[in-house]
Structures are given as structure tokens and as C-alpha cells.
Design a protein around this motif. Structure first.
Motif, PDB file in Angstrom:
ATOM      1  N   UNK A 350      -2.897 -11.962 -15.338  1.00  0.00           N
ATOM      2  CA  UNK A 350      -2.921 -10.804 -14.560  1.00  0.00           C
ATOM      3  C   UNK A 350      -4.251 -10.974 -14.277  1.00  0.00           C
ATOM      4  N   UNK A 351      -4.665  -9.565 -13.930  1.00  0.00           N
ATOM      5  CA  UNK A 351      -6.449  -9.481 -13.709  1.00  0.00           C
ATOM      6  C   UNK A 351      -7.047  -9.336 -15.133  1.00  0.00           C
ATOM      7  N   UNK A 352      -8.136  -9.679 -15.284  1.00  0.00           N
ATOM      8  CA  UNK A 352      -9.154  -9.962 -16.751  1.00  0.00           C
ATOM      9  C   UNK A 352      -9.775  -8.742 -16.958  1.00  0.00           C
ATOM     10  N   UNK A 353      -9.817  -8.013 -16.167  1.00  0.00           N
ATOM     11  CA  UNK A 353     -10.473  -6.779 -16.113  1.00  0.00           C
ATOM     12  C   UNK A 353     -10.539  -5.438 -17.143  1.00  0.00           C
ATOM     13  N   UNK A 354     -11.452  -5.170 -18.157  1.00  0.00           N
ATOM     14  CA  UNK A 354     -10.218  -4.051 -19.262  1.00  0.00           C
ATOM     15  C   UNK A 354     -10.723  -2.589 -19.179  1.00  0.00           C
ATOM     16  N   UNK A 355      -9.918  -2.121 -19.180  1.00  0.00           N
ATOM     17  CA  UNK A 355     -10.776  -0.544 -19.586  1.00  0.00           C
ATOM     18  C   UNK A 355     -10.296   0.168 -20.343  1.00  0.00           C
ATOM     19  N   UNK A 356      -9.953   0.284 -21.540  1.00  0.00           N
ATOM     20  CA  UNK A 356      -9.237   1.302 -21.873  1.00  0.00           C
ATOM     21  C   UNK A 356      -7.712   0.240 -22.803  1.00  0.00           C
ATOM     22  N   UNK A 357      -7.452   1.198 -23.270  1.00  0.00           N
ATOM     23  CA  UNK A 357      -5.740   0.842 -23.937  1.00  0.00           C
ATOM     24  C   UNK A 357      -4.703   0.927 -22.774  1.00  0.00           C
ATOM     25  N   UNK A 358      -4.535   0.658 -21.857  1.00  0.00           N
ATOM     26  CA  UNK A 358      -3.447   1.357 -21.680  1.00  0.00           C
ATOM     27  C   UNK A 358      -2.689  -0.074 -20.995  1.00  0.00           C
ATOM     28  N   UNK A 359      -1.478  -0.683 -21.101  1.00  0.00           N
ATOM     29  CA  UNK A 359      -1.036  -1.702 -20.451  1.00  0.00           C
ATOM     30  C   UNK A 359      -0.887  -1.441 -18.717  1.00  0.00           C
ATOM     31  N   UNK A 360      -1.650  -2.353 -17.940  1.00  0.00           N
ATOM     32  CA  UNK A 360      -1.267  -2.085 -16.397  1.00  0.00           C
ATOM     33  C   UNK A 360      -0.688  -1.884 -16.572  1.00  0.00           C
ATOM     34  N   UNK A 361       0.040  -1.530 -15.259  1.00  0.00           N
ATOM     35  CA  UNK A 361       1.263  -1.523 -14.289  1.00  0.00           C
ATOM     36  C   UNK A 361       1.116  -3.031 -12.668  1.00  0.00           C
ATOM     37  N   UNK A 362       1.729  -3.535 -13.474  1.00  0.00           N
ATOM     38  CA  UNK A 362       1.854  -4.266 -11.665  1.00  0.00           C
ATOM     39  C   UNK A 362       3.249  -3.928 -10.631  1.00  0.00           C
ATOM     40  N   UNK A 363       2.454  -4.007  -9.405  1.00  0.00           N
ATOM     41  CA  UNK A 363       3.127  -3.562  -8.215  1.00  0.00           C
ATOM     42  C   UNK A 363       3.332  -5.293  -7.203  1.00  0.00           C
ATOM     43  N   UNK A 364       3.916  -5.143  -6.661  1.00  0.00           N
ATOM     44  CA  UNK A 364       4.358  -6.301  -5.729  1.00  0.00           C
ATOM     45  C   UNK A 364       3.257  -6.297  -4.540  1.00  0.00           C
ATOM     46  N   UNK A 365       2.986  -7.439  -3.936  1.00  0.00           N
ATOM     47  CA  UNK A 365       1.789  -7.223  -2.836  1.00  0.00           C
ATOM     48  C   UNK A 365       2.921  -6.661  -1.270  1.00  0.00           C
ATOM     49  N   UNK A 366       2.133  -6.165  -1.056  1.00  0.00           N
ATOM     50  CA  UNK A 366       2.897  -4.984   0.011  1.00  0.00           C
ATOM     51  C   UNK A 366       3.186  -6.071   1.646  1.00  0.00           C
ATOM     52  N   UNK A 367       4.212  -5.642   1.897  1.00  0.00           N
ATOM     53  CA  UNK A 367       5.090  -6.648   2.923  1.00  0.00           C
ATOM     54  C   UNK A 367       3.331  -5.872   4.452  1.00  0.00           C
ATOM     55  N   UNK A 368       3.423  -6.521   5.224  1.00  0.00           N
ATOM     56  CA  UNK A 368       2.636  -6.540   6.150  1.00  0.00           C
ATOM     57  C   UNK A 368       2.989  -4.988   6.960  1.00  0.00           C
ATOM     58  N   UNK A 369       1.576  -4.138   7.033  1.00  0.00           N
ATOM     59  CA  UNK A 369       2.618  -2.674   7.977  1.00  0.00           C
ATOM     60  C   UNK A 369       3.763  -1.303   6.431  1.00  0.00           C
ATOM     61  N   UNK A 370       3.600  -2.048   5.525  1.00  0.00           N
ATOM     62  CA  UNK A 370       4.895  -1.605   4.907  1.00  0.00           C
ATOM     63  C   UNK A 370       4.740  -0.067   4.158  1.00  0.00           C
ATOM     64  N   UNK A 371       3.307   0.537   4.466  1.00  0.00           N
ATOM     65  CA  UNK A 371       2.219   1.551   4.146  1.00  0.00           C
ATOM     66  C   UNK A 371       1.915   2.532   4.983  1.00  0.00           C
ATOM     67  N   UNK A 372       2.404   1.955   6.936  1.00  0.00           N
ATOM     68  CA  UNK A 372       1.868   2.348   7.939  1.00  0.00           C
ATOM     69  C   UNK A 372       2.444   3.708   7.680  1.00  0.00           C
ATOM     70  N   UNK A 373       3.368   3.987   7.693  1.00  0.00           N
ATOM     71  CA  UNK A 373       3.930   5.621   8.233  1.00  0.00           C
ATOM     72  C   UNK A 373       4.372   6.645   6.771  1.00  0.00           C
ATOM     73  N   UNK A 374       3.811   6.381   5.753  1.00  0.00           N
ATOM     74  CA  UNK A 374       3.883   6.817   4.441  1.00  0.00           C
ATOM     75  C   UNK A 374       1.969   6.992   4.267  1.00  0.00           C
ATOM     76  N   UNK A 375       0.908   6.415   4.763  1.00  0.00           N
ATOM     77  CA  UNK A 375      -0.152   6.570   4.425  1.00  0.00           C
ATOM     78  C   UNK A 375      -0.396   7.775   5.725  1.00  0.00           C
ATOM     79  N   UNK A 376      -0.033   7.701   7.099  1.00  0.00           N
ATOM     80  CA  UNK A 376      -0.958   7.794   8.415  1.00  0.00           C
ATOM     81  C   UNK A 376       0.207   9.567   8.467  1.00  0.00           C
ATOM     82  N   UNK A 377       1.403   9.463   7.810  1.00  0.00           N
ATOM     83  CA  UNK A 377       1.974  11.425   7.652  1.00  0.00           C
ATOM     84  C   UNK A 377       1.528  11.656   6.327  1.00  0.00           C
TER      85      UNK A 377
END
Length: 406
Positions: A350-377
Motif C-alpha cells: 500500500x501507499x505509506x501516505x496517511x491522512x485521516x482515519x478512513x481506510x483507503x480503497x484500492x482499484x487495479x491499474x487501468x487497461x490502456x485507454x480504458x477510460x478514454x470514452x468515459x473521460x471524453x464523454x
């Protein structure tokens, strides 16, 4: 909300140093939109062996959790127009390219201020955007040699050695993240953005810290020491026990006094050869010889039990697997899990950076171009016709068909 949930970063990043810096911004909630060049097949980190298949690698997973990927050829005029639309909706443009490349790509503040006067342009390069080496490529190993690190690491009788991890890269990523956040803070306060010209070279030189001060001020010549011993604090190094290695460190006089009791040699604390930091430094070889002989009589665990009971700083020299299984590692939630379409369950640190008490949620690294359409639209409001025109113009490179089908 997470601390950086209202921060958006457009990242033209690759490999390790840059993605490592933005990883921690994403961990804190920043929307990191990773621009991947379709002509080059995206971030080169996707192909780093040994655990790599197709465009997926565990190396890439380690540096790119919680980010979004947009496939975009920023050298294409239409691709450049999309980049500028993203800049209008962002707080920062972040890159780790050769020092002369931000000017060539037009991603400095001077190039983008008319698009967004509050934009912060943070460049992490090998040698910075100025100076005689600005156009040279810079990598961790190269910088460790150039900045003198390899003359400080390893056994005095051995060849020059780098640190086991890419600490110039990782430290450079942290420095870039701090610089970017400072720039965003100032831009929100003043309404004006800026360049953050960060380099691995600057980072490596700055990390010379007190040996540099000793050299520059008092003529000290740093040298490698046996078993990675501290240059001035004695004892503070690795020692061989009966069945393995342990590290112990006497960073304060009280720790030396306690250590002599644990060793069954309390008279050493009063011995004029060893009574103070300066005495032990002058007679470090004698200290090492005495401790080597005593510590070799018992096992690592036997010594650690007594040393910890006496509050003497100490640790076993763990293998990587042992460190990852350590009870403190688990108690601090330093292992995260994500689900990946190719690798299944991916476990990593995990990242060692801490700010607050909330446990961070981790999402896998993206596939290449996975968010091209969602971001541009979703972010830019592009409709089907705009997407089609962009694809025909080559803004998405060879990924055009996949983007328009999504």
C-alpha cells in the motif's frame, strides 16, 4: 471526501519515477488521468518482465492503482486539442519526460497558461529543464553513479554498488508530488499557475545531506564502510549472530549503555576507549571486533528478545517475504488486494501516505485507454460525432476503432 478528491491531474508519465509520485496523489483521492501514447503502446511499464503478458505486468500494477487511462496521441493536432480540453478542466499537468521534452510537447506553463491560467505544470525529469545535462536521459542507476551514491554503498573491498531499490526514482516521485501540491495550493490562492521543474539529479544530490555538509564545510571524504556501518555512530550496523544477521543501532548514549548490559559486558560502558560517541568512533574496529565475538555465540531470536526487552534499537535482517509477512506489516494494513482480469487477485504494498482515519480503497491499474470514452464523454462532453471525427483524424492512433466501438 478524500483529501485530494477535488484535485485533477493530467499525467503524461511512464515507467517508475513519475507514476510512483502520482500513485500517492491517486491514493489520496486525486483524479489522475493517465495519458498513454497509442503509437508507443502506452506506458513502457506495461511490458516490464518477468511477470508480464500482453499489455499487463505486475510492475505496471505496482505504480498505477486508482488511476484512469486515456489513449491519446498528443502529437496529433486533434489529439493536442483534446489535451488542451483536459487541461481546461484540470489543476495540474504532470510529466516525467526528458528535460527538453516538455518544451517540445508544449506542456510548460508558458505553453498552457492561455488555456488555463491556473494550471500547474510539474515536470519530473532526469536532469531538469535547465543546465548542461537537460537533454540527457536520466535513470535511477545512472543517477546513483553520478551523484556519488555508489561510493557510499557496499563493502569497501567490493565494486561500486547501487541501493537494492530504485530510491532516486521513488524519492523523485515523492518530491514531485510535494511540489505539485504546493503549486496547486498557490494557484488556488493566487489564481496563477506555475512550472515545477523537478529532477532526479536534484533529488539525488540533495539526499547526500550530512555527508555533503561534512565534505563541503570540513573537507570530509565519504567512504564505504564494512557491513553498511553508519559513518559516525558506533555501533550502528549489521552483525552476524549464530544463525543469521541482525542490525543494532546505538543512536544515543543510553542505548550503548543498555547494550553493554545485554552483552554481559557492562564495564565497556565505562571503558575510556568506548565511553562516548567520539571515543567509539576513534576505536570503531575494536568495538566491532568485541561485538562480533559476543554476538556470534547466540541466535538472532535469542539476541532480539533481550535487546528488545532492554529497548535497544534492533531488527533481524529479513528476506523480502519475511518483511511482507511481519506482524507489524499486517497490523498497519500495508498489503492491498485488487482483482485483475489477467492476474486474478493481485496483492501488493500500500501507499505509506496517511491522512485521516478512513481506510483507503484500492482499484487495479487501468487497461490502456480504458477510460478514454468515459473521460471524453463524461468530463469533456464529447458526443458521438466528435468522437468519430477525432478517431478519423488519428487522435487515438491505432486504438481508434476500439474507442469508437466502446
Amino acid at each position: 471526501m478524500k483529501p485530494l478528491e477535488d484535485v485533477r491531474v493530467v499525467a503524461l508519465e511512464q515507467y517508475g519515477a513519475g507514476p510512483f509520485g502520482s500513485l500517492h496523489l491517486a491514493h489520496l483521492g486525486a483524479d489522475v488521468i493517465k495519458i498513454e501514447d497509442p503509437v508507443a503502446g502506452g506506458d513502457i511499464g506495461r511490458y516490464v518482465p518477468p511477470f508480464a503478458e500482453g499489455e499487463d505486468s505486475l510492475f505496471f500494477e505496482s505504480f498505477n492503482r486508482n488511476k484512469r487511462s486515456v489513449s491519446l496521441d498528443v502529437g496529433n493536432p486533434e489529439g493536442r486539442a483534446v489535451l488542451e480540453d483536459l487541461v481546461r478542466n484540470a489543476d495540474a499537468v504532470y510529466s516525467n519526460l526528458r528535460g527538453d521534452v516538455p518544451a517540445k510537447l508544449g506542456i510548460r506553463y508558458e505553453d498552457l497558461k492561455d488555456v488555463n491560467p491556473r494550471i500547474v505544470c510539474c515536470s519530473l525529469s532526469g536532469f531538469g529543464m535547465t543546465g548542461p545535462r537537460a537533454a540527457e536521459p536520466g535513470y535511477d542507476y545512472v543517477l546513483q553513479g553520478l551523484a556519488g551514491w555508489m561510493t557510499l554503498t557496499g563493502d569497501p573491498d567490493g565494486p561500486p554498488e547501487k541501493t537494492g531499490l530504485s530510491l532516486v526514482d521513488y524519492s523523485g516521485g515523492f518530491v514531485a508530488a510535494i511540489s505539485l501540491l504546493a503549486g496547486v495550493h498557490a494557484a488556488r490562492r493566487d489564481g496563477v499557475g506555475m512550472d515545477c521543474d523537478v529532477s532526479l539529479y536534484d533529488t539525488a544530490i540533495s539526499l547526500l545531506t550530512y555527508p555533503a555538509a561534512w565534505h563541503l564545510t570540513a573537507g570530509y571524504e565519504p567512504r564505504r564502510s564494512k557491513r553498511s556501518a553508519h559513518p559516525s555512530l558506533v555501533p550502528f550496523q549489521a552483525f552476524a549472530a549464530k544463525d543469521g544477521w541482525l542490525v543494532l543501532g546505538c543512536a544515543k548514549e543510553k542505548f550503548w549503555q543498555r547494550l553493554t548490559v545485554v552483552l554481559g559486558r557492562p564495564e565497556l560502558a565505562e571503558d575510556p576507549r568506548f565511553a562516548t560517541f567520539a571515543d567509539r568512533h576513534r576505536n570503531r574496529d575494536q568495538v566491532q571486533d568485541i561485538l562480533d565475538e559476543i554476538l556470534s555465540r547466540r541466535t538472532v531470536e535469542e539476541w532480539l528478545g533481550e535487546l528488545r526487552s532492554a529497548s535497544v534499537p534492533c531488527a533481524p535482517v529479513n528476506e523480502v517475504g519475511e518483511a511482507l509477512r511481519d506482524e507489524h506489516t499486517l497490523a498497519r494494513n500495508l498489503i492491498v488486494e485488487t482483482e485483475h482480469p489477467r492476474f486474478g487477485k493481485v496483492r501488493q504494498v500500500a501507499s505509506p501516505v496517511r491522512a485521516g482515519d478512513e481506510a483507503p480503497h484500492s482499484r487495479r491499474a487501468p487497461q490502456r485507454g480504458e477510460h478514454t470514452l468515459p473521460v471524453l464523454r463524461g468530463l469533456l462532453g464529447y458526443d458521438d460525432e466528435r468522437m468519430r471525427r477525432l478517431a478519423e483524424a488519428g487522435a487515438f492512433g491505432m486504438d481508434s476503432e476500439a474507442v469508437t466501438r466502446s
